[in-house]
Design an enzyme around this catalytic site. Structure first.
Site, PDB file in Angstrom:
ATOM      1  N   ALA A   1       0.786  -1.249   0.073  1.00  0.00           N
ATOM      2  CA  ALA A   1      -0.134   0.070   0.095  1.00  0.00           C
ATOM      3  C   ALA A   1       0.829   1.324  -0.094  1.00  0.00           C
ATOM      4  O   ALA A   1       0.627   2.273  -0.682  1.00  0.00           O
ATOM      5  CB  ALA A   1      -0.725  -0.038   1.107  1.00  0.00           C
ATOM      6  N   GLU A   2       1.821   1.333   0.942  1.00  0.00           N
ATOM      7  CA  GLU A   2       2.540   2.499   0.895  1.00  0.00           C
ATOM      8  C   GLU A   2       4.293   2.123   1.502  1.00  0.00           C
ATOM      9  O   GLU A   2       4.301   0.943   2.049  1.00  0.00           O
ATOM     10  CB  GLU A   2       2.118   3.792   1.815  1.00  0.00           C
TER      11      GLU A   2
END
Length: 266
Positions: free
Chosen positions: A45-46
């Protein structure tokens, strides 16, 4: 140069739950193209990139999804504070400040719990996006709204949020960066509200745990439920628990984090 990488599961006290983030502790900034390529390579996701500032206790912080740079990310900020403490860059008791695209963000420590100080993001009531009109049965949508990042849909029950089978093409067709789906939690469940977050337009079909979503959901549910301190449960397959405390134009978001592995990128 050699880059330290720490893989952290955030908003959980157990490995392989919550939301994974890659945290790169840097001595000096990397080119944006390199950071974006690394985030795409990791595919989570990040990925966060942390650079020390000239001011003690302050760090530069940038976040990248596999597709784009992100303006605000809660779980990767929490993961960054955890990684700094785990690598003894900080003492783990004194608050730290991150300079970001969303301004100065503060992380403080209370034992194993890390609490983030983020800006509140108030929902503006708008009609349900036309691309989503067929997603729920009549009467299931309680309210709809939006922010600069999220489309927000409030459903009638926790079960409706849990059982939703997302149409990612429909969600992407709204043009928003992410869909925040939320409802009041079932009585006696140990949570105040539940949520799920879908972001196909930023390369994240379903986000396992979304700190920044509490900047939106926290103030909303605080007003609806009349509560200042709340527990949010994210009903993603990995699951997550977040402690949320709105305070004026700020929202305090607390959670645990665990290290999965550490290494170096050469």
């Amino acid at each position: 140069m050699s880059v330290s990488l720490t893989w952290v599961d955030a908003f959980t006290d157990a490995r392989y739950a919550g939301n994974p983030a890659g945290v790169c502790l840097l001595d000096e900034p990397l080119p944006a193209e390199t950071m974006q390529s690394l985030a795409a390579e990791l595919g989570i996701a990040e990925t966060a990139f942390v650079v020390p500032s000239s001011e003690p206790g302050t760090f530069g912080l940038r976040w990248f999804s596999p597709l784009v740079e992100i303006d605000l990310c809660g779980h990767a900020t929490l993961a960054s504070a955890h990684a700094l403490r785990a690598h003894h860059v900080i003492d783990g008791t004194t608050p730290v400040t991150f300079e970001t695209r969303s301004g100065a963000l503060r992380a403080s420590f209370a034992g194993d719990l890390i609490e983030l100080d983020f800006p509140a993001d108030i929902v503006t009531e708008v009609p349900l996006p036309s691309a989503l009109e067929g997603e729920w049965d009549a009467g299931m949508v309680v309210a709809a709204g939006g922010t600069s990042f999220f489309d927000v849909v409030v459903l009638r029950s926790e079960a409706a949020v849990r059982d939703y089978r997302p149409d990612f093409a429909a969600i992407a067709a709204t043009g928003s960066k992410a869909l925040l789906l939320t409802a009041a939690a079932d009585p006696g469940s140990g949570a105040d509200y539940v949520l799920r977050v879908f972001g196909p337009n930023v390369g994240i079909d379903e986000d396992p745990a979304t700190g920044s979503a509490q900047c939106v959901a926290g103030p909303y549910w605080s007003d609806v439920l009349g509560r200042r301190e709340m527990v949010a449960r994210q009903l993603s397959p990995r699951g997550a628990v977040l402690h949320v405390r709105p305070d004026g134009d700020r929202v305090h978001i607390g959670g645990n984090a665990v290290t999965v592995f550490t290494g170096h990128l050469c």
